[in-house]
Design an enzyme around this catalytic site. Structure first.
Site, PDB file in Angstrom:
ATOM      1  N   THR A 217       0.796  -1.290  -0.082  1.00 33.46           N
ATOM      2  CA  THR A 217       0.041   0.015   0.000  1.00 33.46           C
ATOM      3  C   THR A 217       0.833   1.278   0.050  1.00 33.46           C
ATOM      4  O   THR A 217       1.793   1.133   0.554  1.00 33.46           O
ATOM      5  CB  THR A 217      -0.838  -0.185   1.312  1.00 33.46           C
ATOM      6  OG1 THR A 217      -1.747  -1.193   1.172  1.00 33.46           O
ATOM      7  CG2 THR A 217      -1.568   1.444   1.556  1.00 33.46           C
ATOM      8  N   ASP A 248      -9.156  -0.617   5.519  1.00 32.06           N
ATOM      9  CA  ASP A 248      -8.709   0.533   6.340  1.00 32.06           C
ATOM     10  C   ASP A 248      -8.318   1.935   5.550  1.00 32.06           C
ATOM     11  O   ASP A 248      -8.717   3.010   5.916  1.00 32.06           O
ATOM     12  CB  ASP A 248      -7.734   0.479   7.597  1.00 32.06           C
ATOM     13  CG  ASP A 248      -6.231   0.213   6.998  1.00 32.06           C
ATOM     14  OD1 ASP A 248      -6.267  -0.795   6.105  1.00 32.06           O
ATOM     15  OD2 ASP A 248      -5.274   0.845   7.332  1.00 32.06           O
ATOM     16  N   GLY A 269      -0.917  -2.146   6.600  1.00 29.23           N
ATOM     17  CA  GLY A 269      -0.618  -3.256   7.258  1.00 29.23           C
ATOM     18  C   GLY A 269      -2.189  -3.914   7.247  1.00 29.23           C
ATOM     19  O   GLY A 269      -2.905  -3.779   6.306  1.00 29.23           O
TER      20      GLY A 269
HETATM   21  N1  ASP Z   1      -3.895  -1.531   4.931  1.00 28.96           N
HETATM   22  C1  ASP Z   1      -4.369  -2.353   3.722  1.00 28.96           C
HETATM   23  C2  ASP Z   1      -5.527  -2.946   3.484  1.00 28.96           C
HETATM   24  O1  ASP Z   1      -5.724  -3.876   4.567  1.00 28.96           O
HETATM   25  C3  ASP Z   1      -3.151  -3.292   3.024  1.00 28.96           C
HETATM   26  C4  ASP Z   1      -1.861  -2.615   3.318  1.00 28.96           C
HETATM   27  O2  ASP Z   1      -1.320  -1.864   3.916  1.00 28.96           O
HETATM   28  O3  ASP Z   1      -0.810  -3.261   2.732  1.00 28.96           O
HETATM   29  O4  ASP Z   1      -6.081  -2.843   2.618  1.00 28.96           O
END
Ligand code: ASP
Length: 351
Positions: A217, A248, A269
């Site tokens: 992300t 999120d 995350g």
């Molecule tokens: N937070 C992102 C999600 O859960 C994924 C990521 O940050 O890699 O959609």
């Protein structure tokens, strides 16, 4: 008589010369003051390209270099916007666009794919001065989802639009659409197929392997010369996520938040834990109500609160003085920053 005339001319010249001198000195004082006020204006940008289980020994040097270069390009582009007195929102957008367009990161082109092997992208933006915010969730035809999130903030009365509604709004706003295939890369197809194979026979919605892959992300936080903060986040979500799952990243207060009173935050995350922990707002609240510094608040969340909830990941945060915190409880986080004094850092692994 002649000598009096000569004397008067000499006095006049002397007076003229001293006036000139005074003016030059005044000009140089003014210039110095101007330079001082110009350089005393703080501005900075920080960004992340995801946190996860990246291993220094397993990542080929050429790939490490490619990540470093892209992060540097993005942070430099955002920094130039700020240096030229652009807004924090514009700087965040510029930096995120570069990362969205790169297949290296899990946002825009190269986003991870859902269980149906399709892209579903989420993004959000928030402005610290006004607390205005915009977000889109589950879009699959918008090349740069952060642009659409900004458009939702600026051109609609809503904060979040999802799926077909978001795409219809994009059409009304004359956004150019791309085919779904634009986002899909061979690496992401391989990753989702591997995850699907792994979870065979398990209860799909509770598969722990859902989050086993490295994440990517992207997010950025910035402070502009007017003293305004902004935060933006853009993602493809989690590899092999279920159709319709929203993480999120587009949720204001969970994966993204900005408030001039406290800080700007972008998280990365396992989104489910960031939603449960209200992570981005929690960081701001720790500063507002408990008087913690941005670093103390970020450390508390990432090393104390998040692990208790069970999630792993990281975040970047910046306060109104331009102080930056980049915390993660994973093996690494793609990250970079640059501030008004030209100080720049680009890192991937734990130090
Ligand atoms: N937070 C992102 C999600 O859960 C994924 C990521 O940050 O890699 O959609």
């Amino acid at each position: 008589m002649r000598s009096t005339k000569f004397y008067l001319i000499a006095v006049f010249c002397l007076l003229l010369w001293s006036c000139q001198q005074e003016k030059t000195q005044q000009n140089s004082v003014n210039e110095k003051q101007e330079i001082k006020t110009k350089t005393s204006k703080k501005y900075a940008i920080a960004l992340h390209g995801g946190a996860g289980a990246m291993d220094k020994n397993l990542m080929p040097d050429s790939l490490q270099q490619a990540y470093q270069e892209k992060l540097e390009e993005a942070v430099e582009a955002g920094y130039q916007v700020l240096k030229n007195e652009g807004s924090a929102v514009e700087a965040v957008q510029k930096a995120i666009n570069i990362l969205e367009d790169s297949p290296l990161f899990n946002a825009g082109k190269g986003a991870v794919l859902n269980h149906q092997e399709k892209p579903e992208l989420d993004a959000s933006i928030m402005e610290g001065k006004t607390l205005n915010a915009g977000a889109v969730a589950g879009v699959s035809r918008i090349k740069n989802p952060i642009d659409l999130a900004i458009s939702v903030m600026e051109n609609s009365k809503h904060v979040m639009l999802s799926g077909a509604g978001a795409e219809q709004f994009a059409e009304e706003q004359n956004f150019e659409k791309v085919e779904e295939d634009y986002f899909i890369t061979p690496e992401r197809l391989k990753a989702v197929r591997a995850a699907k194979k792994n979870e065979k026979g398990k209860t799909a919605y509770y598969d722990k392997n859902l989050n086993a892959d490295k994440m990517g992300t992207v997010g950025a936080v910035a402070l502009d010369q007017e003293g305004n903060l902004a935060a933006g986040t853009s993602t493809g979500g989690l590899n092999n996520k279920r159709f319709g799952r929203i993480g999120d990243s587009p949720i204001i207060g969970a994966g993204n938040y900005a408030n001039n009173k406290t800080c700007a935050v972008s998280g990365t995350g396992e989104g489910e834990y960031y939603i449960r922990g209200n992570v981005a707002y929690d960081l701001s609240a720790l500063m507002e109500y408990s008087g913690l510094s941005v670093k103390e608040a970020a450390q508390k969340i990432i090393h104390e609160k998040q692990p208790k909830l069970g999630g792993s990941g990281g975040l970047i945060a910046m306060d109104k003085e331009g102080n930056i915190s980049m915390e993660f409880n994973t093996f690494g986080m793609f990250r970079a920053y640059k501030n008004e004094s030209g100080e720049m850092q680009v890192k991937i692994f734990e130090e």
